[in-house]
Design a protein around this motif. Structure first.
Motif, short mmCIF file in Angstrom:
data_model
loop_
_atom_site.label_atom_id
_atom_site.label_comp_id
_atom_site.label_asym_id
_atom_site.label_seq_id
_atom_site.Cartn_x
_atom_site.Cartn_y
_atom_site.Cartn_z
N ALA A 15 0.76 3.74 -3.12
CA ALA A 15 0.58 5.37 -2.69
C ALA A 15 1.98 6.33 -3.26
O ALA A 15 1.82 7.66 -2.98
CB ALA A 15 0.36 5.79 -1.00
N SER B 117 0.96 -1.19 -0.01
CA SER B 117 -0.42 -0.18 0.10
C SER B 117 1.03 1.17 -0.11
O SER B 117 0.56 2.19 -0.58
CB SER B 117 -0.52 0.36 1.27
N SER B 118 2.01 1.06 0.72
CA SER B 118 2.39 2.56 0.87
C SER B 118 3.36 3.15 -0.61
O SER B 118 3.60 3.57 -0.85
CB SER B 118 4.32 2.09 1.65
N THR C 243 -1.10 5.63 2.98
CA THR C 243 -1.33 4.50 2.81
C THR C 243 -2.12 3.56 3.17
O THR C 243 -2.73 2.47 2.53
CB THR C 243 0.27 3.89 3.13
#
Length: 381
Positions: A197, A193-194, A292
């Motif tokens: 993003a 997710s990071s 995130t």
């Protein structure tokens, strides 16, 4: 403030764990001949992934507090001190949960202690005794069928699951188009997710001969810039190339130029990058970049819309499946196993280190009913 510790070939512990207060662990170790400046320490800290540093800081602070309260030296720690701490973790209820630490949390705490010693240029305490304690604790929890004895894993968002998620998403809206693009792109890149993003529109280009898209993906956890090819998908609904183009056009139709952050905040009314305020001041990324947590929420919301359930091993103690941002990454790993893709190349595409135990675990789970690997097939049972 405590002194920075610098040894031959070592990284000062303050670069990873922050400065210590007077009388804390670093006071137990003599300072080296030369201390690094605050600017150098700050620059070094940038080389440690933020999430990793936060986790280690918390684990180290708890170990340091326990050791000092017990009259023991945290740095350098002895093997006996580490063993006593692990035993304490298995017996002492945590204030937040009222139950002792989970094995995974204890294992991470041991890693934090090891990293602290490495960062200070000190020999790490032997983990033999502590590992025996942890092994016995894990066996006890598993025998008792205690949920803490199981590793919590995100449910796998395989291509079949993605089709269910997107079928329940209104992709005619700009927020639905964004969510479909985030789901398919996150899967195709096996992105954390990071990492998703951090994506900008400038990070993706059209491949030659219309083969698909080429991403320049930065993976902070493995500190690599990794160019990745994403071809057209077999299904129109889950094709990451078509989904991203649809999302881009939706942004243009709403008067938003697709530059800068790829995945931006959109409210339920379809307004892009609406201002957010707290205590009278504006918060959030000024260009609308999602966090995130926001990327992970896209997966969780899509799963709820689709009414998805998970396999028994992928649920929380209350029976709810764990649909998180990591579901896309795990789904990618399982899908490559089912498709019999080369595991080394599949792992490298997804940003796993060669020989990653996590990737191997996902592969093993996906191979449970592989006729070539499961010995029960074809034996006349």
């Amino acid at each position: 403030m405590g002194h920075a510790v610098e040894k031959r070939g070592g990284i000062p512990a303050t670069a990873v764990f922050g400065s210590s207060e007077p009388g804390s662990a670093e006071a137990a170790v003599p300072a080296a001949r030369q201390q690094l400046s605050p600017a150098a320490l700050a620059a070094m800290a940038k080389g440690v992934p933020a999430a990793t540093a936060r986790g280690y800081r918390g684990d180290w602070a708890r170990f340091e507090e326990w050791a000092l309260a017990a009259g023991l030296c945290p740095l350098p720690a002895t093997a006996e001190t580490l063993t006593e701490y692990v035993t304490w973790c298995t017996l002492t209820p945590r204030p937040r949960t009222g139950r002792p630490y989970k094995p995974a949390s204890i294992d991470r705490a041991m890693a934090a202690v090891a990293v602290a010693h490495q960062a200070a240029g000190l020999p790490q305490p032997s983990q033999t005794g502590a590992r025996l304690v942890l092994r016995g604790y894990e066996a006890e929890l598993k025998t008792a069928k205690d949920p803490r004895g199981k590793m919590r894993k995100a449910a796998a968002a395989t291509p079949r699951v993605l089709r269910q998620m997107i079928a329940a998403t209104d992709t005619t809206t700009v927020i639905g188009a964004r969510d479909a693009a985030a789901l398919t792109t996150g899967f195709a890149l096996a992105a954390r997710s990071s990492e998703a993003a951090l994506l900008d529109w400038e990070d993706v280009t059209e491949a030659e001969d219309d083969q698909g898209l080429l991403y320049d993906l930065y993976r902070p956890k493995v500190t690599t810039d990794q160019p990745l090819g994403v071809p057209y998908g077999s299904y129109a609904s889950t094709c990451p190339v078509r989904a991203l183009r649809t999302y881009r056009q939706a942004l243009l139709d709403h008067g938003h130029e697709p530059t800068g952050p790829m995945f931006v905040r959109i409210d339920r009314h379809g307004r892009i990058n609406t201002p957010m305020h707290r205590d009278g001041r504006r918060i959030g990324d000024p260009y609308g970049r999602m966090t995130t947590e926001g990327i992970a929420d896209i997966v969780a919301r899509a799963a709820r819309r689709a009414g998805l359930t998970a396999r028994p091993g992928d649920v929380l103690p209350d029976g709810n499946p764990r649909w998180t941002g990591h579901s896309l990454r795990r789904g990618y790993a399982e899908a490559t196993r089912h498709a019999k893709k080369d595991p080394l190349e599949a792992a490298r595409h997804g940003g796993w280190a060669d020989g990653s135990r996590a990737f191997a675990g996902y592969h093993n789970r996906a191979a449970a009913f592989d006729e070539e690997l499961n010995p029960l097939y074809g034996i006349g049972l």
